[in-house]
Design a protein around this motif. Structure first.
Motif, PDB file in Angstrom:
ATOM      1  N   ALA A 154       7.730   4.017   1.727  1.00  0.00           N
ATOM      2  CA  ALA A 154       6.520   4.743   1.511  1.00  0.00           C
ATOM      3  C   ALA A 154       6.620   6.026   2.246  1.00  0.00           C
ATOM      4  O   ALA A 154       5.946   6.874   2.181  1.00  0.00           O
ATOM      5  CB  ALA A 154       5.199   3.959   2.071  1.00  0.00           C
ATOM      6  N   GLN A 155       7.740   6.288   2.875  1.00  0.00           N
ATOM      7  CA  GLN A 155       8.016   7.494   3.774  1.00  0.00           C
ATOM      8  C   GLN A 155       9.464   8.146   3.194  1.00  0.00           C
ATOM      9  O   GLN A 155       9.847   8.856   3.821  1.00  0.00           O
ATOM     10  CB  GLN A 155       8.147   7.282   5.125  1.00  0.00           C
ATOM     11  CG  GLN A 155       7.319   6.309   5.807  1.00  0.00           C
ATOM     12  CD  GLN A 155       5.859   6.892   5.655  1.00  0.00           C
ATOM     13  OE1 GLN A 155       5.657   7.958   5.636  1.00  0.00           O
ATOM     14  NE2 GLN A 155       4.919   6.041   5.536  1.00  0.00           N
ATOM     15  N   ALA A 156       9.670   7.980   1.869  1.00  0.00           N
ATOM     16  CA  ALA A 156      10.790   8.471   1.132  1.00  0.00           C
ATOM     17  C   ALA A 156      12.142   7.951   1.648  1.00  0.00           C
ATOM     18  O   ALA A 156      12.989   8.757   1.482  1.00  0.00           O
ATOM     19  CB  ALA A 156      10.797   9.985   1.455  1.00  0.00           C
TER      20      ALA A 156
ATOM     21  N   ASN B 291       6.517  -0.209   4.246  1.00  0.00           N
ATOM     22  CA  ASN B 291       5.593   0.808   4.859  1.00  0.00           C
ATOM     23  C   ASN B 291       6.592   1.673   5.759  1.00  0.00           C
ATOM     24  O   ASN B 291       6.085   2.745   5.716  1.00  0.00           O
ATOM     25  CB  ASN B 291       4.880  -0.146   5.947  1.00  0.00           C
ATOM     26  CG  ASN B 291       3.736  -0.867   5.116  1.00  0.00           C
ATOM     27  OD1 ASN B 291       3.482  -0.854   3.947  1.00  0.00           O
ATOM     28  ND2 ASN B 291       3.247  -1.903   6.034  1.00  0.00           N
ATOM     29  N   LEU B 292       7.608   1.179   6.400  1.00  0.00           N
ATOM     30  CA  LEU B 292       8.092   2.120   7.504  1.00  0.00           C
ATOM     31  C   LEU B 292       9.019   3.051   6.634  1.00  0.00           C
ATOM     32  O   LEU B 292       9.507   3.911   7.166  1.00  0.00           O
ATOM     33  CB  LEU B 292       8.908   1.377   8.405  1.00  0.00           C
ATOM     34  CG  LEU B 292       9.021   2.136   9.689  1.00  0.00           C
ATOM     35  CD1 LEU B 292       8.023   2.756  10.226  1.00  0.00           C
ATOM     36  CD2 LEU B 292       9.820   1.010  10.671  1.00  0.00           C
TER      37      LEU B 292
ATOM     38  N   PHE C 207       0.063   4.266   1.075  1.00  0.00           N
ATOM     39  CA  PHE C 207      -0.223   5.017   2.442  1.00  0.00           C
ATOM     40  C   PHE C 207      -1.579   4.831   2.967  1.00  0.00           C
ATOM     41  O   PHE C 207      -2.440   4.314   2.076  1.00  0.00           O
ATOM     42  CB  PHE C 207      -0.080   6.598   2.251  1.00  0.00           C
ATOM     43  CG  PHE C 207      -0.617   7.082   1.111  1.00  0.00           C
ATOM     44  CD1 PHE C 207      -2.076   7.401   0.978  1.00  0.00           C
ATOM     45  CD2 PHE C 207      -0.135   7.354   0.039  1.00  0.00           C
ATOM     46  CE1 PHE C 207      -2.528   8.103  -0.151  1.00  0.00           C
ATOM     47  CE2 PHE C 207      -0.429   7.902  -1.061  1.00  0.00           C
ATOM     48  CZ  PHE C 207      -1.780   8.120  -0.828  1.00  0.00           C
TER      49      PHE C 207
ATOM     50  N   ASP D  30       0.683  -1.223   0.000  1.00  0.00           N
ATOM     51  CA  ASP D  30      -0.007  -0.018  -0.167  1.00  0.00           C
ATOM     52  C   ASP D  30       0.813   0.978  -0.190  1.00  0.00           C
ATOM     53  O   ASP D  30       2.009   1.437   0.543  1.00  0.00           O
ATOM     54  CB  ASP D  30      -0.877   0.193   1.125  1.00  0.00           C
ATOM     55  CG  ASP D  30      -1.808  -1.140   1.353  1.00  0.00           C
ATOM     56  OD1 ASP D  30      -2.495  -1.299   0.175  1.00  0.00           O
ATOM     57  OD2 ASP D  30      -2.004  -1.661   2.262  1.00  0.00           O
TER      58      ASP D  30
END
Lengths: 612, 315
Positions: free
Chosen positions: A587-589, A583-584, A462, A460
């Motif tokens: 997805a957070q660049a 995820n960690l 976000f 996913d």
């Protein structure tokens, strides 16, 4: 120079070359013995200030001779607090902050001096001090009966009687070099012999140099790995899983010290601290030991900006960076921070240590970099905090190379560049992200009839609103995405320019670089990894690289991104261990490297034998 | 699923939510009353039909401080989050741009504020709805706007133009006249309108710019031409269907090659980057043919052909 007589002003004309005059007298009476002060330092770098140093030119510091001292900024007795009223106060505590030797371990951080006086008049003194401009950078401790039991001072004075038997002194550096234009790290220490009337009879002077701080490079053996482990209340399992993956990869790589979690309020363990070291010669440390080493954990110069948009007055630095002092500072481990207020906040990301890597050892243009060179992302308008940059440059040995990362959304050099041990005469190679190669993998797959194969399955993007948005797409859809293709094309050119900058700075050739397939997406008009950036992984050993799981398409049951990266590294004898970071981190660049850190073995290299 | 994975600074979010709503996140002085009424009607109707989507967008704004503190370097991918809400979020995005309770200056990093506005602008251009054109134009022409924000508005207009909005394309040409002279760093953004008409406009402007215009403007135009003719973009399915790609790429390629032999070293670097972007399959052959036909500096073209042969876009 060390034995040169310093004239009294009124007798200067006669005494400038007193030995010559005396020798030229040629009288029958024996030459009278002259009062003399003798200051021995560890000029021959065997860890001892002794007879073997006497014959050396102790005032000429070079690759051949010259004494070294450490900035004693560790906390051997672990007496420093883990918290403080301000960031500056937290950083201010270390073994050099007080005037006592904090135990036997602390004594090892002192560089040796031995002073004596011969034929000195009764009632006279010998005085030990550094030149006025360098005196603020060090402290002396006298050793009596084998113990540094007294308070140290910027200057010491002894009676001629005491000095006549010889006195051992330890030298403590109070800080590293922060700005070479203010202090270049050298100190001139003099021993002045005076008679009872306080007239100067003789001066002996030696030159010493504070040890620079070095950053580690990937070819240094990994001793311990780190990652933040978020508290369970804030972890959906991604943080714990990431730590497990890094632990397993570390174990597979034979990382002797294993994995250690960091307690912090964020997951970017690469960014808020870096790990360097400083060394000096030592004696009697066992077979093969030639140096005394101090690890230096460095806090990033990122700001701590509050909800009012202002930099916090008491705690101006990124909160997670406190770990440098609260979790790591201790025996033989220093904590270090450097910052100035007033930087452009838009440039804050460049201060993260993901934007500070090290090119492995090499020689180029007649200059040797045996511990490598720092490489950072910076341009004329987008650059890290200047005082921190000045500190790195002022160490004088790992002259930083700057490449353009301003086209990257986050702007970190680790997003596109890494280094591995490799075959070939250089012994290492650059890993470089290559979006053209990534696109080729996709177009090849389409040509093979696999355009409808899914990518990012089960991931996913976000769900901040509590809603998971599937990242799943297909190969053809990625190639049809104008935004992704536009940015990937721009990135391919920007990556080429990074390579050109690296080549020019280190004299590299095409044989020194391995391309890593990548695909980028646009954010705010800049590039960010769309397919998890495999280059942005953690180099765990000479045989294991921990890379982010790319979640690429399975074409014929195989992910072409993984397959290419695996085969590329396999040719260099390196196995890829895949680490889940979607995820960690992704997805957070960020990626695996951004979320991890590595403490590496300190090389036994004698930096003091370099002509710098 | 991920709501608990972030170590969110809960208090900062609460503080922000309780703050008084400030003015629009970006000035829109030039938005005409008629356009404003049109957008108001559009958003009011949408709000009545789907209030949840408005709440989702405003919630994202409120969560930005916490998100920024979790994202690497404080960098929040606002655009991706908004685009993921789907085209029905367009009214909410326009409402945020026009009247939104923007993250006030001081509540966030300046860069996060900028990211929020840029994310809104880029999303406004993403869904091929020309109703966004006046809003984007207003932002692109604001007198005191920051370059990254104006550039985002221009890129968004370009995206609308690429998707067929002739109105957007026409406005871009007008905006160019008002902006490019004073802010040459914006010029590259005009190349994100991938249409043959925009390519012709930029080529014509470059031709006229050669007569006395500044180096920064010329370089900006060359970069814009590289973008407008970007080969990888023209090969995407939707644009390939327009049939304009070959004409755009060849026209731009030939014009840039023509300039190459007369350019200095710095200008050649910019030209090379643009020609790489165009990525014409027969580029090397075309360069060689160009030298034969025009009798230009053979050494320069040999150099260029060599660079194209080793293009970083080709593996």
């Amino acid at each position: 120079m060390p034995f040169c007589v310093v004239p009294k002003p009124r007798l200067s004309a006669l005494l400038v070359c007193l030995p010559v005059l005396v020798a030229g007298c040629g009288g029958s009476s024996p030459e009278p013995k002259k009062p003399a002060a003798l200051l021995l330092c560890d000029a021959d770098r065997d860890g001892v200030a002794g007879a073997s140093d006497r014959a050396l030119d102790r005032l000429a510091w070079s690759d051949k001779s010259g004494a070294v001292f450490l900035a004693n900024i560790d906390d051997d007795a672990q007496r420093c607090p883990k918290t403080a009223a301000t960031d500056d106060a937290l950083a201010a505590c270390n073994d050099a902050a007080d005037a006592v030797v904090n135990g036997d371990d602390d004594a090892l951080d002192l560089a040796p001096l031995r002073l004596s006086a011969s034929d000195a008049p009764a009632g006279g003194t010998v005085e030990l001090a550094a030149s006025p401009s360098t005196a603020p950078h060090l402290r002396f401790f006298v050793k009596r009966n084998g113990v540094f039991g007294e308070e140290g001072a910027a200057a010491l004075s002894f009676s001629t009687e005491e000095a006549g038997a010889g006195v051992d002194v330890g030298v403590e550096g109070l800080d590293i070099v922060r700005d070479a234009s203010v202090w270049d790290g050298f100190v001139d220490v003099s021993l002045t012999l005076k008679n009872a009337a306080a007239e100067v009879l003789h001066v002996d002077t030696v030159r010493m140099r504070v040890a620079p701080v070095f950053l580690s490079h990937h070819l240094q053996h990994a001793e311990k790995t780190f990652a933040t482990k978020l508290p369970p209340a804030f972890d959906d399992g991604s943080s714990a899983a990431f730590c497990r993956d890094v632990t397993a990869a570390s174990s597979a790589a034979g990382v002797s010290g294993g994995f250690q979690s960091i307690t912090a309020d964020e997951q970017w363990a690469q960014d808020f601290l870096d790990i360097g070291f400083a060394t000096m010669p030592i004696a009697g440390a066992g077979a093969g030991a030639t140096q005394h080493a101090m690890r230096v954990y460095i806090r990033s110069a990122n700001y701590n900006i509050g909800t009012n948009g202002k930099v916090n007055v008491k705690y101006p630095l990124r909160v997670a960076g406190r770990a440098v002092f609260s979790q790591f500072r201790g025996k033989d481990v220093a904590g270090l921070q450097q910052y100035a207020l007033g930087k452009n906040l838009d440039n804050d990301s460049y201060d993260s240590f993901g934007n500070t890597e090290t090119i492995p050892p090499h020689t180029f243009a007649g200059k040797s970099y045996p511990l490598g060179r720092i490489v950072r992302g910076a341009t004329a308008t987008d650059f890290p905090e200047p005082s921190f940059t000045k500190m790195l440059e002022s160490q004088g040995f790992q002259d930083p190379v700057y490449i353009d990362t301003s086209w990257l959304y986050v702007g970190h050099v680790d997003e596109t560049v890494s280094f591995i041990k490799a075959t070939g005469p250089r012994g290492w190679k650059v890993l470089l992200a290559d979006t053209a190669l990534g696109k080729k993998l996709l177009t090849d797959a389409v040509a093979a009839g696999a355009g409808s194969v899914a990518m990012f399955v089960g991931q996913d993007w976000f769900d901040d609103a509590g809603k998971a948005v599937p990242a799943r797409t297909t190969i053809s859809a990625v190639l049809a995405d104008q935004d992704v293709m536009s940015m990937s094309a721009n990135a391919a050119i920007a990556e080429e320019h990074q390579w050109e900058q690296l080549k020019a700075a280190a004299g590299l050739t095409a044989d020194d670089m391995l391309r890593v397939p990548a695909i980028d997406q646009p954010v705010d008009g800049k590039a960010m990894a769309y397919v998890p950036g495999m280059v942005n992984g953690v180099y765990l050993s000479d045989t294991v690289f921990g890379a982010p799981e790319p979640h690429g398409p399975l074409v014929g049951g195989r992910d072409p991104f993984k397959e290419m990266f695996t085969s590329t590294l396999a040719a260099e004898g390196i196995r890829v261990t895949w680490i889940e970071d979607w995820n960690l981190y992704h997805a957070q660049a960020g990626e695996v490297h951004c979320g991890s850190n590595v403490q590496r073995a300190i090389p036994s290299f004698k930096w003091w034998e370099q002509a710098r | 699923m991920m709501a608990r994975q972030f170590y969110v600074h809960v208090f900062s979010v609460c503080l922000l939510a309780s703050a008084a709503a400030p003015a629009s996140p970006v000035p829109m002085a030039s938005l005409s009353p008629a356009a404003a009424r049109n957008i108001d009607a559009f958003t009011a109707k949408a709000r009545a039909a789907n209030p949840q989507i408005f709440r989702s967008v405003s919630k994202l704004r409120e969560e930005l401080p916490g998100l920024a503190r979790k994202a690497r370097g404080g960098k929040v991918n606002v655009r991706a989050r908004l685009v993921a809400l789907g085209p029905e979020a367009l009214p909410a995005v326009l409402s945020e741009l026009k009247d939104g309770a923007a993250p006030a200056v001081g509540d966030l990093l300046a860069s996060t504020n900028t990211s929020w506005v840029i994310g809104l602008l880029e999303t406004a251009g993403h869904w091929s709805n020309p109703i966004a054109v006046p809003v984007l134009e207003s932002v692109a022409t604001q007198p005191d706007g920051s370059a990254p924000v104006i550039a985002a508005a221009i890129r968004a207009l370009g995206e609308l133009g690429t998707m067929g909005s002739e109105d957007a394309e026409k406005r871009l040409e007008e905006i160019y006249g008002r902006r490019a002279g004073a802010m040459p760093e914006l010029i590259e953004s005009f190349g994100y309108c991938r249409r043959i008409t925009m390519a012709r406009f930029l080529l014509g402007t470059l031709e006229s710019a050669s007569n006395g215009q500044g180096e920064a403007q010329r370089n900006g135009l060359v970069k814009a031409l590289g973008q407008v003719a970007s080969g990888w973009v023209w090969e995407t399915a939707n644009l390939a269907k327009t049939g304009e790609g070959n004409d755009v790429r060849r026209a731009v390629f030939d014009a840039l090659v023509q300039r190459y032999s007369h350019a200095d070293a710095a200008a050649r670097r910019v030209l090379t980057d643009a020609l790489w972007l165009v990525d014409l399959p027969d580029g090397v052959t075309r360069v060689k043919a160009h030298g034969t036909k025009n009798g230009t500096d053979a050494a320069a073209l040999t150099e260029l052909a060599s660079k194209l042969a080793s293009s970083p876009l080709r593996r």
